[in-house]
Design an enzyme around this catalytic site. Sequence first.
Site, short mmCIF file in Angstrom:
data_model
loop_
_atom_site.label_atom_id
_atom_site.label_comp_id
_atom_site.label_asym_id
_atom_site.label_seq_id
_atom_site.Cartn_x
_atom_site.Cartn_y
_atom_site.Cartn_z
N LYS A 22 63.45 -114.19 -42.92
CA LYS A 22 61.84 -113.98 -42.81
C LYS A 22 61.19 -115.28 -42.91
O LYS A 22 60.67 -115.52 -44.21
CB LYS A 22 61.38 -112.72 -43.49
CG LYS A 22 59.97 -112.55 -43.05
CD LYS A 22 59.57 -111.10 -43.63
CE LYS A 22 58.23 -110.57 -43.45
NZ LYS A 22 58.19 -110.14 -41.98
N GLU A 48 62.70 -105.38 -31.00
CA GLU A 48 61.58 -105.11 -31.93
C GLU A 48 60.41 -105.22 -31.27
O GLU A 48 60.26 -105.68 -30.11
CB GLU A 48 61.78 -105.63 -33.30
CG GLU A 48 61.42 -107.25 -33.09
CD GLU A 48 61.62 -107.92 -34.55
OE1 GLU A 48 61.87 -107.39 -35.32
OE2 GLU A 48 61.31 -109.19 -34.59
#
Length: 288
Positions: free
Chosen positions: A149, A182
């Site tokens: 991330k 996603e």
Amino acid sequence: MKIYLDGKLVDRADATISVFDHGLLYGDGIFEGIRIYGGNIFRLDEHLERLEYSAKALLLKMPWSRKEIADATIETCRANNLQDGYIRLVVTRGVGDLGLSPWLCPKPSIFIIADKIALYPAEHYTKGLEIVTVATRRMNPAALPPAVKSLNYLNNILAKIEARQAGALEAIMLNDQGYVAECTGDNIFIVHKGEIITPAASQGALKGITRDAIFDIAKEIGVPIREANMTRYDVWCADEVFLTGTGAEVIPVVKLDGREIGDGKPGAVFAKVRESFRRRVLTEGTRI
């Protein structure tokens, strides 16, 4: 508002970093988005574990223990009297020169923001979102693993811009094989013939903390769940679709690319998932 910055709580106007910080110059850093509900920081330990994994992947040595970061997060929430809201925890590579070399940044920086967030208008949590598929492909995991991330979010931002240009608030991103990876800021789940299905991280999906919670919830409510390759066709023909994320929480999707999902309304499985999620966020985590 008070911001935690490198060991101190400072006023918002004083929360500044150097223009030579590599987090700014090159997106060299990591972050976590975390929720607090009724004074409970939801799955804080899991977020900090993921932060550590991201740091390890980038060879970013953090000089703080997990407890020290947890204590700083709690301290920031208390300083802002925040019982319900959103926490942004960022670690940058720190100050260096104008070259890429991370080893010339001797000391990383950390800052924590505790504030409110509203990712989508409230009515969409009951009526559902209408989303689109965009042309921007999710970055190949061989180029940048989605499990990291990092502060490099241009891939998602370009897709978000496309979504807005198409009149949608969110969009599906495909990987370079054409499978669903996603959304621009959320994980995606479909419900088909009584089963919950979601793309694997190897397809470009972030290993979301809320995503993990859905696996636990599925066991609780007795609905089978699995990871699988998923195409747009699978989403078009799903009985239900919902998205998850720290900012988005759990939100239904009722239309993709102009095609109604199921009967065009949030479904029964989503309702059970949302009910369980709302209970869990008040108990799973760390009290401030």
